[in-house]
Design an enzyme around this catalytic site. Sequence first.
Site, PDB file in Angstrom:
ATOM      1  N   THR A 273     -15.165   0.535   6.589  1.00 53.07           N
ATOM      2  CA  THR A 273     -14.735  -0.574   7.446  1.00 53.07           C
ATOM      3  C   THR A 273     -15.858  -1.109   8.324  1.00 53.07           C
ATOM      4  O   THR A 273     -15.784  -2.241   8.803  1.00 53.07           O
ATOM      5  CB  THR A 273     -13.576  -0.150   8.365  1.00 53.07           C
ATOM      6  OG1 THR A 273     -14.012   0.907   9.234  1.00 53.07           O
ATOM      7  CG2 THR A 273     -12.392   0.337   7.542  1.00 53.07           C
TER       8      THR A 273
ATOM      9  N   CYS B 266      -8.381   7.090  18.691  1.00 54.26           N
ATOM     10  CA  CYS B 266      -7.993   5.811  18.092  1.00 54.26           C
ATOM     11  C   CYS B 266      -6.761   5.981  17.182  1.00 54.26           C
ATOM     12  O   CYS B 266      -6.717   6.891  16.350  1.00 54.26           O
ATOM     13  CB  CYS B 266      -9.143   5.239  17.275  1.00 54.26           C
ATOM     14  SG  CYS B 266      -8.775   3.615  16.556  1.00 54.26           S
TER      15      CYS B 266
ATOM     16  N   ARG C  84     -19.722  -1.688  14.204  1.00 48.98           N
ATOM     17  CA  ARG C  84     -19.248  -2.496  15.321  1.00 48.98           C
ATOM     18  C   ARG C  84     -18.073  -1.781  15.997  1.00 48.98           C
ATOM     19  O   ARG C  84     -17.393  -0.959  15.364  1.00 48.98           O
ATOM     20  CB  ARG C  84     -18.803  -3.882  14.846  1.00 48.98           C
ATOM     21  CG  ARG C  84     -17.597  -3.850  13.934  1.00 48.98           C
ATOM     22  CD  ARG C  84     -17.163  -5.244  13.504  1.00 48.98           C
ATOM     23  NE  ARG C  84     -15.950  -5.208  12.700  1.00 48.98           N
ATOM     24  CZ  ARG C  84     -15.909  -5.002  11.402  1.00 48.98           C
ATOM     25  NH1 ARG C  84     -17.032  -4.816  10.741  1.00 48.98           N
ATOM     26  NH2 ARG C  84     -14.756  -4.986  10.756  1.00 48.98           N
TER      27      ARG C  84
ATOM     28  N   CYS D  60      -9.488   0.317  19.939  1.00 49.69           N
ATOM     29  CA  CYS D  60      -9.763   1.374  20.921  1.00 49.69           C
ATOM     30  C   CYS D  60     -11.087   1.200  21.647  1.00 49.69           C
ATOM     31  O   CYS D  60     -11.556   2.137  22.276  1.00 49.69           O
ATOM     32  CB  CYS D  60      -9.761   2.737  20.227  1.00 49.69           C
ATOM     33  SG  CYS D  60     -11.175   2.994  19.126  1.00 49.69           S
TER      34      CYS D  60
END
Length: 361
Positions: free
Chosen positions: A31, A39, A64, A69
């Site tokens: 991701t 999270c 990133r 969270c």
Amino acid sequence: MSIPSETEMRKAIAERDSAFDGQFLYGVITTGVFCLPSCPTKAAKPENVRFFADIDAAMLAGFRPCKRCHFVDKDTRTDQLIEIARYIESYSDEKITLSSLAEIAGVSASRLQRRFKEAFSISPKAYQDAVRLRCFKQSLKNGDAVTDAIYGAGFGSISRVYGEADRHIGMTPKVYRTGGKGERISYACRKTALGLMMMAATDKGVCSVQFGDTESELVAALNKEYPNAELMLSSAQESPELDRWMEALDQHVSLGAPRPDLPLDIKGTAFQMKVWQFLLSIKEGDVMSYKQVAERIDSPNAVRAVGTACGKNLLGVLIPCHRVLRSDGGLGGYRWGLERKQLLLKKEQKHTEKCHQERTQ
């Protein structure tokens, strides 16, 4: 900054334990985001998880912040900066100017630069370079040719990607120059198909992989390289990740398993780092001459320096300097003996041929 053991971190993620928030972050390579241990996002596969001590390390690795969270102040400005980071990742292979990003954010270029660095500790440009490098490494793992991977990730030249090496691997120059002062280095030994192997690691990653005849010889070599560090013989309780890394590397050396992608903590000169980074892209079963390596890193007249850099490599097998030969096909040199170099090359060639036969059957 010290972080919990890998076992503790994986358990904290599985239990979404907020008590570990602030002690480490984890990124998910599928991701491209990094998260707090608590999270609530869907659990990732263990092999896709990477651990970081802080936001700087996560961002410099090209990840990133997760929008669910993220731990910086949750306000409109921060959300806007995260959107800028997402934009950079989506278009990392294209030329992105600070002015164009500022126009998207609706602020001046200087203000965007300042806000981005305040929130994430790196500039938009450094983040784009990190994302490109992560894409480049993933392309290599997917089997893409080196040159295709470089240009596919958005780098404008071969030297551009390898020029990033010193920012993405390693112990700081200051710490390395002072003999590892202030570092705690765990080490362990085990017998492998190449003889006795020692692996040593800091909190950041593996800093040494050596081969020798006796443990005392290997410990002496490690102490010589890092005379001011605190050296500790590892036990599974104190450093379970080191034991796991050694097992993975032994499986590669002794049984032909894929070379493990382990976190590295090593420092050399800018040129050495460029050479070592390039060596990581030479595939199993392939070899290159010192001259070819020099040409591929845009330093055609530095053949002798390439040989020296290979000889200075402290990470046997993990940085595969054994795949570099003389122009006439001769083995050249090898820090851990030509017999080991020849054995590694034979094993890799045999494994490559076996894989090729299985694919064509």
